[in-house]
Write a protein that holds these residues in place. Structure first.
Motif, PDB file in Angstrom:
ATOM      1  N   LYS A  85       0.837  -1.196   0.000  1.00 61.22           N
ATOM      2  CA  LYS A  85       0.000   0.000   0.000  1.00 61.22           C
ATOM      3  C   LYS A  85       0.878   1.254   0.000  1.00 61.22           C
ATOM      4  CE  LYS A  85      -3.965   2.290   0.649  1.00 61.22           C
ATOM      5  NZ  LYS A  85      -5.135   2.250  -0.224  1.00 61.22           N
ATOM      6  N   ARG A  86       1.937   1.203   0.780  1.00 62.92           N
ATOM      7  CA  ARG A  86       2.866   2.330   0.876  1.00 62.92           C
ATOM      8  C   ARG A  86       3.502   2.623  -0.481  1.00 62.92           C
ATOM      9  NH1 ARG A  86       6.610   0.902   5.381  1.00 62.92           N
ATOM     10  NH2 ARG A  86       7.728  -0.284   3.798  1.00 62.92           N
ATOM     11  N   SER A  87       3.914   1.585  -1.182  1.00 61.14           N
ATOM     12  CA  SER A  87       4.538   1.764  -2.495  1.00 61.14           C
ATOM     13  C   SER A  87       3.567   2.349  -3.506  1.00 61.14           C
ATOM     14  CB  SER A  87       5.079   0.424  -3.005  1.00 61.14           C
ATOM     15  OG  SER A  87       6.051  -0.093  -2.129  1.00 61.14           O
ATOM     16  N   GLU A  88       2.313   1.886  -3.455  1.00 67.55           N
ATOM     17  CA  GLU A  88       1.297   2.408  -4.382  1.00 67.55           C
ATOM     18  C   GLU A  88       1.074   3.906  -4.159  1.00 67.55           C
ATOM     19  OE1 GLU A  88      -2.175   0.100  -3.702  1.00 67.55           O
ATOM     20  OE2 GLU A  88      -1.381  -1.741  -4.628  1.00 67.55           O
ATOM     21  N   ILE A  89       1.055   4.308  -2.900  1.00 70.73           N
ATOM     22  CA  ILE A  89       0.836   5.726  -2.583  1.00 70.73           C
ATOM     23  C   ILE A  89       2.019   6.567  -3.043  1.00 70.73           C
ATOM     24  CG2 ILE A  89       0.691   7.375  -0.661  1.00 70.73           C
ATOM     25  CD1 ILE A  89      -1.054   5.314   0.801  1.00 70.73           C
ATOM     26  N   ILE A  90       3.225   6.097  -2.805  1.00 72.71           N
ATOM     27  CA  ILE A  90       4.420   6.857  -3.203  1.00 72.71           C
ATOM     28  C   ILE A  90       4.478   7.021  -4.716  1.00 72.71           C
ATOM     29  CG2 ILE A  90       6.954   6.820  -3.252  1.00 72.71           C
ATOM     30  CD1 ILE A  90       6.859   5.515  -0.491  1.00 72.71           C
ATOM     31  N   GLU A  91       4.073   5.978  -5.449  1.00 73.24           N
ATOM     32  CA  GLU A  91       4.064   6.068  -6.917  1.00 73.24           C
ATOM     33  C   GLU A  91       3.094   7.144  -7.405  1.00 73.24           C
ATOM     34  OE1 GLU A  91       3.301   2.270  -8.606  1.00 73.24           O
ATOM     35  OE2 GLU A  91       5.165   1.365  -7.874  1.00 73.24           O
ATOM     36  N   GLU A  92       2.050   7.417  -6.637  1.00 74.63           N
ATOM     37  CA  GLU A  92       1.066   8.440  -7.020  1.00 74.63           C
ATOM     38  C   GLU A  92       1.539   9.855  -6.683  1.00 74.63           C
ATOM     39  OE1 GLU A  92      -1.707   8.069  -8.642  1.00 74.63           O
ATOM     40  OE2 GLU A  92      -1.829   5.873  -8.674  1.00 74.63           O
ATOM     41  N   LEU A  93       2.496   9.960  -5.765  1.00 79.36           N
ATOM     42  CA  LEU A  93       2.971  11.270  -5.322  1.00 79.36           C
ATOM     43  C   LEU A  93       3.988  11.851  -6.295  1.00 79.36           C
ATOM     44  CD1 LEU A  93       3.557  10.499  -1.523  1.00 79.36           C
ATOM     45  CD2 LEU A  93       1.871  12.107  -2.415  1.00 79.36           C
TER      46      LEU A  93
END
Length: 449
Positions: A85-93
């Motif tokens: 989940k953390r990786s998915e969020i960082i990719e969106e930032l």
């Protein structure tokens, strides 16, 4: 659309949804914008915030985390998430937002986060982490649309389409050579309007504004405001294009710097979080209050010196508190205006002189007007013309001193390399209190006894 403010009904709605199932929570959260959810987070516990982030789609969750105030610790929320989940969020930032959030973590936590994301993203974020957070490098986003200056219009448009697929928005297109050295900027409008056989180097605007990566964020904000820019390129010493800073980042910088200056002028450390605990507030403010106590003893020593006068003329004690208080208010006004001028631009010697002269004239006029009012009051209530004259002279003199110190002290501290917003208020308060007590007491002893 009105700005969002937290109210009890919104908070109750979110709390009830948190106690229900994930489907109900997602439905309720769908009624709010990401920035509104970030505001609601101020009233929620860390566990409740984490639950909300977990049920939100990654693109919305990334917006919420990027909108959170630093004092609500978005970095820790991100770190506590499941690695996927953390990786998915960082990719969106955007890279600059991701860097700001990750920089709040301890070094070992940063490493753990970066080890679980895409290698290219991790490389870009690591590069940004090397810059001080208050510099252009710490503020910039490495995602830019850049074209080789030797491309044709057709190839350039294809390249813009390809590069913009992963970007939410862009304001300017940067032209570089084969070594990524910035050659100029070009607008998408000019490319569209150009004839098919035109090369990008023929459309370049070469009198562009840029900043070096090490420059302070306040100077970046000043340049963007002065030249009405929506974005500004960041380069190294060899003019290699490193990234861009956009207007939304500058708005945050201006808010941060203004808040910092207000806290400093008030004698509050910038390290004190606005929503921090009482222990943090005491730790931040107590040292300044102790210093202020020391200066207050200095003002008290002036009164001690004229103790005999107060016994013979007790009414003077009532009036001198008014004069000292008025001087403090006038000095604060002059200080606020001067510190603001310093923060907006570096004043030349002539500008500094004019600033001090202006505050001298303002102090003299305001002092005379207020002095006349006090004189009339003394005539009406005390039937003492000489007392009125003493008060008139003391009020005028103290407001002149207030204007001079309020303008000159921050300018002098700036020249000495000391932050004028931090130290000015203590020094100026000492001046206005001491002079506010000294003038009426000294003049009274000379003219009334």
């Amino acid at each position: 659309m009105q700005s969002f403010e937290i109210n009890k009904s919104d908070l109750l709605k979110i709390k009830n949804a948190l106690d229900a199932n994930d489907t109900e929570l997602q439905r309720v959260l769908g009624e709010y914008h990401a920035s509104e959810i970030a505001i609601l987070f101020e009233r929620l516990s860390p566990e409740e915030r984490e639950k909300i982030i977990n049920v939100l789609p990654s693109d919305i969750a990334s917006e919420v985390i990027s909108e959170m105030d630093e004092e609500n610790h978005p970095g820790q929320i991100l770190f506590n998430l499941h690695p996927e989940k953390r990786s998915e969020i960082i990719e969106e930032l955007d890279y600059d937002d991701a860097t700001d959030i990750i920089s709040q973590l301890e070094e070992h936590e940063q490493q753990q986060v970066l080890d679980h994301i895409d290698q290219e993203d991790a490389t870009n974020i690591r590069a940004l982490l090397t810059y001080d957070e208050d510099t252009a490098g710490g503020l910039m986003n490495t995602d830019v649309i850049k074209l080789n200056a030797n491309l044709s219009k057709k190839d350039a448009l294809e390249e813009v389409i390809r590069q913009s697929e992963e970007m939410e928005e862009f304001y300017t297109i940067y032209a570089v050579n084969d070594r990524d050295i910035l050659q100029g900027i070009v607008s998408l409008k000019d490319i569209f309007k150009a004839k098919p056989d035109v090369m990008i180097h023929d459309l370049l605007k070469t009198d562009y504004v840029f900043v070096k990566a090490e420059i302070d964020q306040e100077e970046v904000a000043r340049l963007m405001s002065q030249y009405n820019l929506t974005s500004i390129p960041v380069v190294n010493d060899h003019l290699k294009l490193l990234g861009r800073i956009t207007i939304d980042d500058i708005i945050d910088v201006m808010e941060e710097e203004n808040t910092e200056d207000i806290l400093k002028i008030s004698g509050v450390s910038e390290d004190e979080e606005l929503s921090g605990s009482w222990q943090d507030a005491v730790k931040s403010r107590l040292p300044w209050l102790i210093i202020n106590l020391g200066t207050a003893f200095l003002a008290a020593s002036v009164i001690r010196h004229f103790a005999g006068l107060e016994a013979k003329l007790p009414i003077i004690a009532a009036y001198m508190t008014i004069i000292a208080g008025m001087g403090g208010n006038a000095a604060t006004q002059a200080l606020a205006v001067t510190v603001r001028r310093i923060s907006l631009s570096d004043l030349s010697d002539a500008q500094a002189y004019n600033t001090v002269l202006k505050e001298f004239l303002v102090g003299m006029i305001n002092g005379a007007v207020n002095g006349i009012i006090v004189l009339i009051v003394a005539l009406w209530y005390d039937a003492n013309p000489m007392l009125g004259l003493v008060l008139f002279l003391a009020m005028t003199g103290n407001l002149i001193v207030a204007g001079l110190t309020g303008a000159s002290i921050p300018l002098l501290l700036k020249r000495l390399g000391i932050d004028p917003a931090v130290a000015s208020s203590i020094i100026i308060t000492t001046f206005t209190d001491c002079i506010g007590f000294l003038l009426p007491l000294w003049l009274a002893s000379a003219l009334l006894l």
